[in-house]
Motif scaffolding. Sequence first.
Motif, PDB file in Angstrom:
ATOM      1  N   THR B  82       0.846  -1.195   0.000  1.00 51.59           N
ATOM      2  CA  THR B  82       0.000   0.000   0.000  1.00 51.59           C
ATOM      3  C   THR B  82       0.881   1.243   0.000  1.00 51.59           C
ATOM      4  O   THR B  82       1.792   1.361   0.818  1.00 51.59           O
ATOM      5  CB  THR B  82      -0.926  -0.003   1.228  1.00 51.59           C
ATOM      6  N   PRO B 164      -7.893   1.156  -4.917  1.00 55.34           N
ATOM      7  CA  PRO B 164      -7.861   2.130  -3.818  1.00 55.34           C
ATOM      8  C   PRO B 164      -7.904   1.417  -2.466  1.00 55.34           C
ATOM      9  O   PRO B 164      -8.695   0.490  -2.279  1.00 55.34           O
ATOM     10  CB  PRO B 164      -9.124   2.973  -4.031  1.00 55.34           C
ATOM     11  N   ALA B 165      -7.041   1.859  -1.535  1.00 52.24           N
ATOM     12  CA  ALA B 165      -7.058   1.295  -0.180  1.00 52.24           C
ATOM     13  C   ALA B 165      -8.244   1.904   0.568  1.00 52.24           C
ATOM     14  O   ALA B 165      -8.710   2.987   0.216  1.00 52.24           O
ATOM     15  CB  ALA B 165      -5.752   1.607   0.528  1.00 52.24           C
ATOM     16  N   PRO B 166      -8.765   1.216   1.596  1.00 51.77           N
ATOM     17  CA  PRO B 166      -9.959   1.717   2.290  1.00 51.77           C
ATOM     18  C   PRO B 166      -9.747   3.101   2.918  1.00 51.77           C
ATOM     19  O   PRO B 166      -8.640   3.416   3.348  1.00 51.77           O
ATOM     20  CB  PRO B 166     -10.200   0.685   3.390  1.00 51.77           C
ATOM     21  N   ASP B 167     -10.782   3.866   2.965  1.00 53.25           N
ATOM     22  CA  ASP B 167     -10.804   5.118   3.713  1.00 53.25           C
ATOM     23  C   ASP B 167      -9.682   6.081   3.337  1.00 53.25           C
ATOM     24  O   ASP B 167      -9.076   6.723   4.185  1.00 53.25           O
ATOM     25  CB  ASP B 167     -10.748   4.790   5.222  1.00 53.25           C
ATOM     26  N   ARG B 169      -6.696   5.553   2.303  1.00 52.01           N
ATOM     27  CA  ARG B 169      -5.344   5.222   2.759  1.00 52.01           C
ATOM     28  C   ARG B 169      -4.411   4.902   1.614  1.00 52.01           C
ATOM     29  O   ARG B 169      -3.576   4.011   1.717  1.00 52.01           O
ATOM     30  CB  ARG B 169      -5.403   4.055   3.739  1.00 52.01           C
ATOM     31  N   THR B 171      -3.065   3.735  -2.209  1.00 49.75           N
ATOM     32  CA  THR B 171      -3.324   2.789  -3.292  1.00 49.75           C
ATOM     33  C   THR B 171      -2.693   1.448  -2.977  1.00 49.75           C
ATOM     34  O   THR B 171      -1.524   1.378  -2.591  1.00 49.75           O
ATOM     35  CB  THR B 171      -2.712   3.337  -4.602  1.00 49.75           C
ATOM     36  N   GLU B 172      -3.486   0.396  -3.133  1.00 50.18           N
ATOM     37  CA  GLU B 172      -2.923  -0.957  -3.014  1.00 50.18           C
ATOM     38  C   GLU B 172      -2.380  -1.361  -4.370  1.00 50.18           C
ATOM     39  O   GLU B 172      -3.107  -1.315  -5.366  1.00 50.18           O
ATOM     40  CB  GLU B 172      -3.995  -1.952  -2.587  1.00 50.18           C
TER      41      GLU B 172
END
Lengths: 389, 246
Positions: B82, B164-167, B169, B171-172
């Motif tokens: 991430t 997109p990483a949650p909330d 956070r 980029t995955e």
Amino acid sequence: MIANRWYGVHDVRVEHVPDPEIVNPRDAIVRVTSTAICGSDLHLYDGYIPTMHEGDILGHEFMGEVVEVGGAVTNLSRGDRVVVPFNIACGACFFCAREMFSLCENSNPNAGITEKVYGHACAGLFGYSHMMGGYAGGQAEYVRVPFADVGCLKIESDLEDDKVLFLTDIFPTGYMAAENCGIQAGDVIAVFGCGPVGQFAIRSAFLLGAERVIAIDDVAERLAMAEDGGAEALPLSNGYNVIEELTELTGGRGPDAAIDAVGMEAHGTGLSDVYDRAKQALRLQTDRPTALRYAIQACRKGGTVSAPGVYGGVIDKMPMGAAFGKGLTFKMGQTHVHKYLRPLLRRVEQGEIDPSFVITHRLPLQQAAEGYRMFHAKQDGCVKVVLHA
Amino acid sequence: MTTDTRVNLSGYERALSVVGGGALMRLGVRRGFSFGGVIAAAAGAGLVYRGVTGHCGVYERLGISTTREAAARGVVVRRAMTIQRSRDDVYRKLREFHTMPEILQRLTAVDDLGGGVYRWLYREGPRELEVVTELITDEPGQRLAWVSRPESQIRCDGDVRLVPAPDGRGTEVHAEIALTPPGGRPAMILAPLLRRVARYQLGQEFHRLQQVLETGEIATAATRPERRLEERAPAEQIAAGAEVLQ
């Protein structure tokens, strides 16, 4: 320049090495004025931290004067007097943004190795093995400081080195240990280990409102220093039941929080110490957790065990049943030094604490090997050695 | 047959196993009821069974398969990370192939041959290694995938997805790389080792990508600029040291 280099177990040598230069745009080169030997340096000295290479420059508590800055450093200039946290942090990653600077994602070039061992990597550290980044340390005349724009704290007052040097490590480390106890009015805190970190944990616990602090150690002059800081001394000696004694001293409750300011090379007593030493020698466990076991056993139900003492690998006979049964909370980790720099500098400036109380010996950098020998043997009342470059 | 999915031996290896096992059984039976004879006969029977079923328990434990299908798949390595940047920022950096030598260890040059075809030159000691790739998927901000052309010295196909990483956070980045080592199907016996090394290397490369994107520079312990590259080398040596703690 000259620097103190690691060559193996109980073998450090001050030698000539090339001066460091700016490598990355956010670097600074600092000319060291004062540097100290940390208790955690003794784990390297005793050979318990893997991935050390011959010739590695030691030292992670240092301060000095900026002599050169990289192109991207705009908040520092030549001549600034700075203290430098022992851990290196980028200031931009997920963890830095949440003030968990010692967990920085971007400062350890050897992150892959630490990931293999710990699952995830922690921040790079000065002079503390290749697993922790392989950075050259501060027991030297000059140091390359990466991410200097985030790490260096300018000292603009005329406070002498002795009063601000320990902002680099042991003062914030003791302070975070006390903060991790979540101290409430009336709390009694037990501090296992009265080395430099323990001493700062004691004083910080009082700064944070502890009612009483009970200090446990087996070295008389360290207990005396703890008493100077307001703690009650509980000497640890053979055949003496420290858990029972702590229970009695706290009206049967046990201390509300227990701080393990010892870490992986605890000196225990009796058979369990022989067992731990044998297993450590055979590498069946890497760390001797006597102080941690005491802390768990002594702590009151629902209390907190806070561990600023360094652990590196695996421990044995961890009393997990006691920890679970008593519903304990564990708080630990490398100190997020950057977070504490300014608030603690303010406390020093306001005269709430004078961190120089812990210094017992001063030597020129050239005599670093002598300093290590003395500190290791706890000779001559040695608690803290400061080296002047 | 339901056992088909359990087959992890190539045809040659199965035949070898049956023939070798048969010989060992014969030898054992001739020796009669001596200790060595019984052992040899039992081991031989085991080898024959292994050959007939095409399944080797030891290989399974080690994650080895020498079948044609496994060799075609290659060694598949996955790694996710991430990064605290938008998908567009990450994509843009990844798509700047000419800047990859600072991130990918041992990559010395990338040539754009046009039409989504690139030549990647690696140096491994005195040896140069060439991989020619063709971009098959290029979705800005979302995905990059490529296959290697036959003229490549090793096959290295890849698929990188950005999620997109949650909330908020960041980029995955999810990468899946398929490698086929030179040496064909017998070399697949080295697959577990290759997977380990490749996963470690891919991780280090991801860290450098993250460092560039999040801090604008690549972390190094070098004390002088000219020592920057040479100080990257001893990673394997350090890894060996760190094993002590495991």
